[in-house]
Scaffold this motif. Sequence first.
Motif, short mmCIF file in Angstrom:
data_model
loop_
_atom_site.label_atom_id
_atom_site.label_comp_id
_atom_site.label_asym_id
_atom_site.label_seq_id
_atom_site.Cartn_x
_atom_site.Cartn_y
_atom_site.Cartn_z
N THR A 264 0.82 -1.23 0.00
CA THR A 264 0.00 0.00 0.00
C THR A 264 0.85 1.27 0.00
OG1 THR A 264 -0.18 -0.12 2.41
CG2 THR A 264 -1.94 -1.12 1.12
N LYS A 265 2.10 1.16 0.39
CA LYS A 265 2.95 2.36 0.42
C LYS A 265 3.82 2.48 -0.82
CE LYS A 265 3.12 2.78 5.43
NZ LYS A 265 3.47 4.04 6.09
N ARG A 266 3.92 1.42 -1.60
CA ARG A 266 4.83 1.48 -2.73
C ARG A 266 4.31 0.82 -4.01
NH1 ARG A 266 10.97 1.42 -0.84
NH2 ARG A 266 10.77 3.11 0.65
N ARG A 267 3.24 0.05 -3.92
CA ARG A 267 2.83 -0.73 -5.10
C ARG A 267 1.34 -0.65 -5.38
NH1 ARG A 267 7.03 -5.96 -4.58
NH2 ARG A 267 8.82 -4.61 -4.24
N MET A 268 0.70 0.41 -4.89
CA MET A 268 -0.75 0.53 -5.04
C MET A 268 -1.08 1.76 -5.88
SD MET A 268 -3.53 1.06 -1.94
CE MET A 268 -3.01 2.76 -1.63
N ARG B 217 7.76 -3.96 -9.22
CA ARG B 217 8.70 -3.43 -8.22
C ARG B 217 8.16 -2.12 -7.64
NH1 ARG B 217 11.33 0.88 -9.36
NH2 ARG B 217 11.52 1.65 -11.48
N LYS C 205 6.68 1.23 -9.49
CA LYS C 205 6.38 1.03 -10.91
C LYS C 205 4.86 0.95 -11.02
CE LYS C 205 7.34 -1.84 -14.96
NZ LYS C 205 6.42 -1.02 -15.72
N ASP D 168 12.62 0.21 -15.16
CA ASP D 168 11.38 -0.37 -15.66
C ASP D 168 11.51 -0.92 -17.08
OD1 ASP D 168 10.28 0.41 -13.32
OD2 ASP D 168 9.22 2.15 -14.13
N GLU E 138 7.31 10.73 2.16
CA GLU E 138 7.44 9.35 1.71
C GLU E 138 6.12 8.80 1.20
OE1 GLU E 138 9.95 6.66 3.67
OE2 GLU E 138 11.38 8.17 2.95
N GLU E 139 5.02 9.55 1.42
CA GLU E 139 3.71 9.05 1.02
C GLU E 139 3.71 8.71 -0.46
OE1 GLU E 139 4.16 12.02 2.37
OE2 GLU E 139 3.27 11.89 4.38
N LEU E 140 2.94 7.66 -0.79
CA LEU E 140 2.83 7.29 -2.20
C LEU E 140 2.07 8.39 -2.94
CD1 LEU E 140 3.40 5.27 -4.34
CD2 LEU E 140 1.58 3.81 -3.45
N TYR E 141 1.00 8.91 -2.33
CA TYR E 141 0.23 10.00 -2.93
C TYR E 141 0.01 11.07 -1.87
CZ TYR E 141 -0.52 6.14 -6.07
OH TYR E 141 -0.29 5.07 -6.90
#
Lengths: 616, 616
Positions: free
Chosen positions: A279-283, A300, A303, B369, B578-581
């Motif tokens: 959820t922090k890197r692949r969502m 990864r 991506k 990638d 660091e949040e993804l979004y």
Amino acid sequence: MKYATPAPASVSLADPVLAPRVEANRTATIPACLKHFEKEHCIDALKLKWKKGDKWYPHIFWDSDVAKVVEGMARELARRPDPALAKELDRVAKLIVSAQQPDGYLNTHFTLVEPEKRWTNLHDWHELYCAGHLMEAAAAHFEATGERFFLDAMRRYADLIAKTFGRRRGQKRGYPGHEEIELALCRLARATGERKYLDLAHYFVDERGRAPNYYVEKEGWQSWRLEYLQAHKPPREQREAVGHAVRWAYLCCGMVDAGDAKPDVGLLEAAVAMWKNATKRRMLVTGGIGTARDGEAFERDFKLDNLTAYAESCAAIGLALLSRRLHDLTGGARGIDVFERALYNGIPSGVSLSGDRFFYQNPLASNADSPYARERQAWFYCSCCPTNFARFWPQAAQLCWALAPGEVRLCIPAASELKLDNGLRIVVEGKYPYDGAVKIRFAKGAAAAAVPFALSLRIPDWCETFSVAVNGKRAAAKAKDGWVSLKRAWKPGDEVALDLAMPVRVLRANDSVAADAGCIALQRGPLVYALESVDNGPGLHRLSIPAKQDFKLVAAKGLPRGTVAIAGTAFETTRPGEELYSDAAPRTRRRRFVAIPYALWQNRGPAEMQVWTREA
Amino acid sequence: MKYATPAPASVSLADPVLAPRVEANRTATIPACLKHFEKEHCIDALKLKWKKGDKWYPHIFWDSDVAKVVEGMARELARRPDPALAKELDRVAKLIVSAQQPDGYLNTHFTLVEPEKRWTNLHDWHELYCAGHLMEAAAAHFEATGERFFLDAMRRYADLIAKTFGRRRGQKRGYPGHEEIELALCRLARATGERKYLDLAHYFVDERGRAPNYYVEKEGWQSWRLEYLQAHKPPREQREAVGHAVRWAYLCCGMVDAGDAKPDVGLLEAAVAMWKNATKRRMLVTGGIGTARDGEAFERDFKLDNLTAYAESCAAIGLALLSRRLHDLTGGARGIDVFERALYNGIPSGVSLSGDRFFYQNPLASNADSPYARERQAWFYCSCCPTNFARFWPQAAQLCWALAPGEVRLCIPAASELKLDNGLRIVVEGKYPYDGAVKIRFAKGAAAAAVPFALSLRIPDWCETFSVAVNGKRAAAKAKDGWVSLKRAWKPGDEVALDLAMPVRVLRANDSVAADAGCIALQRGPLVYALESVDNGPGLHRLSIPAKQDFKLVAAKGLPRGTVAIAGTAFETTRPGEELYSDAAPRTRRRRFVAIPYALWQNRGPAEMQVWTREA
């Protein structure tokens, strides 16, 4: 688990988004699935009608499809009495049981087509996966009807599986290629009170990925492909979300269920670590996971391509169910934050508003270059997604709430009603998720006395400013770990006003996400927005949007009344000339754009769509 | 053809870009290929040494690989005497001929491994393709050495093929799955003076794609896959560039050769139309074609993704050879414009400066990638690309010039020398493509008299401003159809100064190319530039470049002396947290960027690379 889900009959929905989905599921999705089962011979398969030479044959995952719809029917029936539905459920459940073999085995493919291959290819074929869904269906059927025939049949099947698999002499040391039975056995254990099913769930989780690897040694599977099914090492040693995303989500659900019911901190820690990685890197911003088409799998860290994002509908459902479990385990709000993201975006995008058309993939952009179907389909060769909706939506009302001794949690403040055992009713009113103003009324239920408990309100991750008032008086409420907890003796007539500020948020992805570099996405409340060519014309890639502007809330054309769209200023850039490459100066014109909730795209015909737009 | 290519011995190169490539090809690529042929058993195959049970077996395309290197050796030998090379060429040519069967057949795979399958799977196996390359090699061998043994052997093979294929009773009405023999037969016809080989070339082109389809009817190929090999309809009816790009380019070359040698305007028109479609809508800015990995194939108009662009090295070579042919056919400058784009960008990117490492794919961006190898490889299972370089580079000097009666055309103004039959020598001096100032001196060759003819100078498509001076006097030269033609009696001592202005051009793709929306690419002269992490650090996606700025020309670190890099101002955008979004405001800092010629990327170790960068 610290938190429980209220009983199905104790809750109902009246909001503008979830309630219509649940209703469409009842009136369109479930009947459509049943119709397809007849037409595609899944029902004939259960009648054991197949014989050599027939033009059809029972596919290895058919039993699971039927099971999921039966689970959905049972969950729907558990919400409120419905004699017609009860009759239909009874018919199909009995049909399933009628296909059971004398030894307890139940799988139409391996009973009819390849009986000699039973349990010989665990990695690819779906016997244990189908068994798991049948057990979930049986538990739901028992809970909805109180009848035991289906549950008892599945106990006999589980007993056969327990005899077949294990570490004792003569047993196979295998485990399922597609996880599911782990969580189902935990549910069976709860429904029957039999701990032996929990032991079997622990066996399947623990044996997985051990060296020497069962799939490699016994089934000739390639060792480099073990990550695909999370069997490259034991789950308790895993920290990254890898491989097929649905398998992964179901595995983690099983780890949480098993690790909680028969305490195993190692399993819980591993599941939490994997979920954090996912959820922090692949969502995707919609709560979609498993971005790779190849293997329907995780890629990864960071991506997260948009046009090619696979994001299977089932994977979003799996992530939601897992995230909810993690909330229930610890009470942390982040589980509900992720659950809500999938609930309002990546899950509903998979089904049309009409309830009878489905997306298998949920990419974040779609145009002529899309590798996926650009319109929802009525059915699929592998119809796991439609059937997963059938069983997911009937849970939506329950999942808005969580209960603990002395505490009632409003996880999703959609308009709904909860009857408490203590005699009170809680009625939530408002237009959430389109409006952040939520009224929570306490009403008379079975009793009318004041009852002391904590009402906990979730302050979502997307909300920076909020206010709470109790009986018209502003409460100096501070959120702790994402929750505002109001402890008092609640009585009928009490009223809480929760106001979650819902400005349009301009999101940017982590700067390690190359696909979203220079782009913004719009979110308001829990809803992620998308541009669709229906509103904006074709060539969405030519648009860019200034981040700083006064976005307007407008009515969405051709979408259900009350749907809130976002309008604002965009720039459209064109380059004069027909040359493929030229140094002609581009022309930019100012124009209006309209964005609609991502979940609602492709409900007005085929269209281009994009969530991430270049920042002007 | 209106224009011819000068003889190999009449030209030489002295420029900073092409000359070192030709030399590396002679000293590194050709020897490396020969070494791999020994090691990989390709030579053993020609010695017919394979027997059942061996760990290796001759692959269906091995003969073509050897043939292409033999062609390269012959072309290299034709440039200047080299006794050691002549000996080696003789050895390998004799080895090839020694594998010929009594009936003329020559294919190591189908002679040794599957003799019963000869000519049974034209769509997939490469018999006729290999035969074509052998014929090209034999013609080059004959032209370089004057010896006939190889050419005669290939005549016998061609005669067998002519007996086997055709429309007469008892003949197969098939045609090659991988085109090549069409153009090779035209070359064989020129080398031997035999028109019957031209007839066979016409047969193969004309029969292709006719209904009922040979591949579908006789070989069980799926009709939806016919576009892959340009057999969905007769080539003369085709107008779009579709399917496998190398196959397509060779087919079009064959159509031009055959349609010109035995006039067939329909074939020429179709080839021109397909070439226009390919180069105006389906070509990367580097001259790469065939962007789809799946099928190494063309995609729809304007679908030109960067990271996933396949752009096989062989396809760029094929496009260059086709484009040159189209110039020769009509004299139009656009053929040379496309030729030059591939010559300086999409072709040389496929081989290291050292000459012994190769890219099969030439995408326009590369990072973690990337679906492709991020470093050039020494060899491939299918080594069509290295062996194609072996035969391409020896032609580079010739292809800078074109000859017609009374006219000499300087197509590519790289420093070179051309000896004319009329007794003059033309010496081109300068640092092209790094500098647009070109001096063209007439010098004494075999004779010293003045000779009247037109010297035509190409004004490239990338050049907006130019000047021409003859003997120090500015000529009021106007370009007509891309050419400035200087007609006079040229004599030794005459000097022409051509000055092509070479500012840094900021390119934008056609606004129908979604992949490049909002992005710019830099081009200077014929060179397309790329950012590499070696100069700019990792995370190239975080950079954006303002289009309007004073770009500086700087020396490139770690690349050959004289290489011109471009430096300028960029912006690097990062998003805190660091949040993804998140809606955290991004931070942008001004910094310097350096871009190097795309062709030279990955010559300083593995690196991120991108051609298209977001416009700031």
